[in-house]
Design a protein around this motif. Structure first.
Motif, PDB file in Angstrom:
ATOM      1  N   VAL A  25      57.865 -89.938 -18.092  1.00 27.63           N
ATOM      2  CA  VAL A  25      57.777 -91.194 -18.837  1.00 27.63           C
ATOM      3  C   VAL A  25      56.880 -92.161 -18.063  1.00 27.63           C
ATOM      4  N   VAL A  26      56.013 -92.886 -18.773  1.00 25.38           N
ATOM      5  CA  VAL A  26      55.154 -93.877 -18.120  1.00 25.38           C
ATOM      6  C   VAL A  26      56.029 -94.862 -17.352  1.00 25.38           C
ATOM      7  N   ASP A  27      55.691 -95.124 -16.085  1.00 23.91           N
ATOM      8  CA  ASP A  27      56.494 -95.947 -15.177  1.00 23.91           C
ATOM      9  C   ASP A  27      56.090 -97.419 -15.297  1.00 23.91           C
ATOM     10  N   SER A  28      56.905 -98.209 -15.978  1.00 25.21           N
ATOM     11  CA  SER A  28      56.572 -99.613 -16.217  1.00 25.21           C
ATOM     12  C   SER A  28      56.696-100.473 -14.962  1.00 25.21           C
ATOM     13  N   THR A  29      57.248 -99.945 -13.862  1.00 25.26           N
ATOM     14  CA  THR A  29      57.287-100.718 -12.619  1.00 25.26           C
ATOM     15  C   THR A  29      55.918-100.734 -11.944  1.00 25.26           C
ATOM     16  N   PHE A  30      55.000 -99.947 -12.439  1.00 22.04           N
ATOM     17  CA  PHE A  30      53.636 -99.900 -11.918  1.00 22.04           C
ATOM     18  C   PHE A  30      52.732-100.697 -12.861  1.00 22.04           C
ATOM     19  N   GLU A  31      52.276-101.855 -12.400  1.00 14.28           N
ATOM     20  CA  GLU A  31      51.366-102.705 -13.177  1.00 14.28           C
ATOM     21  C   GLU A  31      51.951-103.175 -14.509  1.00 14.28           C
ATOM     22  N   GLY A  32      53.264-103.102 -14.684  1.00 13.94           N
ATOM     23  CA  GLY A  32      53.908-103.594 -15.888  1.00 13.94           C
ATOM     24  C   GLY A  32      53.923-102.621 -17.055  1.00 13.94           C
ATOM     25  N   ASP A  33      52.895-101.754 -17.133  1.00 16.17           N
ATOM     26  CA  ASP A  33      52.845-100.791 -18.253  1.00 16.17           C
ATOM     27  C   ASP A  33      52.564 -99.372 -17.779  1.00 16.17           C
ATOM     28  N   GLY A  34      52.543 -99.171 -16.449  1.00  8.69           N
ATOM     29  CA  GLY A  34      52.314 -97.840 -15.906  1.00  8.69           C
ATOM     30  C   GLY A  34      50.860 -97.453 -15.784  1.00  8.69           C
ATOM     31  N   ILE A  35      49.958 -98.354 -16.193  1.00  6.27           N
ATOM     32  CA  ILE A  35      48.527 -98.036 -16.190  1.00  6.27           C
ATOM     33  C   ILE A  35      47.764 -99.162 -15.520  1.00  6.27           C
ATOM     34  N   GLN A  36      46.860 -98.785 -14.617  1.00 12.07           N
ATOM     35  CA  GLN A  36      45.986 -99.768 -13.985  1.00 12.07           C
ATOM     36  C   GLN A  36      44.542 -99.421 -14.310  1.00 12.07           C
ATOM     37  N   LEU A  37      43.828-100.363 -14.865  1.00 13.31           N
ATOM     38  CA  LEU A  37      42.412-100.199 -15.184  1.00 13.31           C
ATOM     39  C   LEU A  37      41.600-100.561 -13.954  1.00 13.31           C
ATOM     40  N   LEU A  38      40.716 -99.671 -13.547  1.00 11.38           N
ATOM     41  CA  LEU A  38      39.838 -99.915 -12.406  1.00 11.38           C
ATOM     42  C   LEU A  38      38.395 -99.820 -12.887  1.00 11.38           C
ATOM     43  N   THR A  39      37.664-100.896 -12.781  1.00 10.30           N
ATOM     44  CA  THR A  39      36.260-100.874 -13.179  1.00 10.30           C
ATOM     45  C   THR A  39      35.370-100.984 -11.953  1.00 10.30           C
ATOM     46  N   TYR A  40      34.166-100.501 -12.079  1.00 11.24           N
ATOM     47  CA  TYR A  40      33.200-100.625 -10.993  1.00 11.24           C
ATOM     48  C   TYR A  40      32.981-102.101 -10.668  1.00 11.24           C
ATOM     49  N   GLN A  41      32.916-102.931 -11.702  1.00 13.82           N
ATOM     50  CA  GLN A  41      32.691-104.352 -11.483  1.00 13.82           C
ATOM     51  C   GLN A  41      33.824-104.974 -10.669  1.00 13.82           C
ATOM     52  N   ALA A  42      35.056-104.606 -10.946  1.00 12.80           N
ATOM     53  CA  ALA A  42      36.200-105.178 -10.234  1.00 12.80           C
ATOM     54  C   ALA A  42      36.301-104.655  -8.801  1.00 12.80           C
ATOM     55  N   LEU A  43      36.028-103.373  -8.601  1.00 15.50           N
ATOM     56  CA  LEU A  43      36.158-102.769  -7.277  1.00 15.50           C
ATOM     57  C   LEU A  43      34.870-102.825  -6.468  1.00 15.50           C
ATOM     58  N   GLY A  44      33.732-102.821  -7.145  1.00 16.47           N
ATOM     59  CA  GLY A  44      32.459-102.694  -6.442  1.00 16.47           C
ATOM     60  C   GLY A  44      32.235-101.285  -5.948  1.00 16.47           C
ATOM     61  N   ALA A  45      32.982-100.341  -6.492  1.00 19.66           N
ATOM     62  CA  ALA A  45      32.916 -98.949  -6.053  1.00 19.66           C
ATOM     63  C   ALA A  45      33.313 -98.045  -7.205  1.00 19.66           C
ATOM     64  N   SER A  46      32.971 -96.763  -7.083  1.00 23.40           N
ATOM     65  CA  SER A  46      33.299 -95.789  -8.119  1.00 23.40           C
ATOM     66  C   SER A  46      34.417 -94.867  -7.632  1.00 23.40           C
ATOM     67  N   PRO A  47      35.652 -95.014  -8.162  1.00 25.16           N
ATOM     68  CA  PRO A  47      36.781 -94.188  -7.719  1.00 25.16           C
ATOM     69  C   PRO A  47      36.594 -92.708  -8.058  1.00 25.16           C
ATOM     70  N   GLU A  48      37.050 -91.842  -7.141  1.00 26.81           N
ATOM     71  CA  GLU A  48      36.894 -90.402  -7.315  1.00 26.81           C
ATOM     72  C   GLU A  48      38.186 -89.606  -7.181  1.00 26.81           C
ATOM     73  N   ASP A  49      39.120 -90.039  -6.320  1.00 29.03           N
ATOM     74  CA  ASP A  49      40.355 -89.271  -6.134  1.00 29.03           C
ATOM     75  C   ASP A  49      41.473 -90.223  -5.733  1.00 29.03           C
ATOM     76  N   ILE A  50      42.700 -89.750  -5.867  1.00 31.48           N
ATOM     77  CA  ILE A  50      43.875 -90.586  -5.613  1.00 31.48           C
ATOM     78  C   ILE A  50      44.958 -89.752  -4.945  1.00 31.48           C
ATOM     79  N   THR A  51      45.745 -90.401  -4.085  1.00 32.78           N
ATOM     80  CA  THR A  51      46.897 -89.770  -3.451  1.00 32.78           C
ATOM     81  C   THR A  51      47.887 -90.862  -3.073  1.00 32.78           C
ATOM     82  N   ALA A  52      49.054 -90.474  -2.630  1.00 35.22           N
ATOM     83  CA  ALA A  52      50.066 -91.426  -2.177  1.00 35.22           C
ATOM     84  C   ALA A  52      50.719 -90.895  -0.908  1.00 35.22           C
TER      85      ALA A  52
END
Length: 186
Positions: A25-52
């Motif tokens: 189930v989408v986890d609403s404790t993460f960013e309120g809706d479970g989804i975080q939008l990442l744009t090049y403009q906001a980060l200044g970088a191009s995301p490629e991989d993720i881990t925790a």
């Protein structure tokens, strides 16, 4: 806790990080809706991989435009999805090789908290190859690994890329990818 993260591509400059619970189930404790939008403009970088890590902190590898060259950027977010300003410089750490484009495609967190990265490099002299990098838990390049925190073991005219990284029980780092020689042989 069984939560899972995905990094998906919306287009060439926009990515979505989604977190779901162990039940899918989408986890609403993460960013309120479970989804975080990442744009090049906001980060200044191009995301490629993720881990925790085991504490739930989220690490995102990306490449960052450093003027004439692309360098490695690692972003750290808290378990709730907020950028961790205690990491690197306001939540982002950078490293690279001089006169070299660096594209990180694989990231993992070692048991000691160090950040391991792998990907491909292109030098301004035309050489190509893979890189393996290591950062300290605070985002500083690990100079005990190499002076820049990065190693480029295979640089030549052939095409190399590394897409994933793993750590063996004995501490040796494995980098997995593709090799194509000048004749197009894999």
């Amino acid at each position: 806790d069984g939560k899972m993260l995905t990094l998906s591509y919306a287009d060439s400059i926009t990515r979505y990080v989604t977190r779901v619970t162990a039940q899918g189930v989408v986890d609403s404790t993460f960013e309120g809706d479970g989804i975080q939008l990442l744009t090049y403009q906001a980060l200044g970088a191009s995301p490629e991989d993720i881990t925790a890590n085991t504490a739930g902190d989220i690490f995102l590898s990306a490449y960052f435009d450093q003027g004439n060259f692309e360098i490695v950027a690692v972003f750290k977010f808290t378990p709730s999805g907020v950028r961790d300003s205690s990491f690197g410089n306001n939540g982002v750490a950078r490293m690279g090789e001089p006169n070299t484009d660096c594209y990180p495609y694989g990231i993992m967190i070692a048991p000691d908290g160090r950040i391991l990265l792998t990907g491909e490099v292109y030098t301004n002299s035309g050489a190509q190859g893979i890189f393996v990098g290591r950062m300290m838990p605070n985002g500083q390049a690990d100079s005990s690994f190499s002076s820049t925190g990065m190693s480029t073991p295979y640089l030549n005219a052939n095409y190399h890329t590394a897409a994933n990284i793993a750590l063996q029980p004995d501490g040796k780092i494995l980098s997995v990818g593709t090799y194509i020689d000048l004749q197009g042989e894999w």
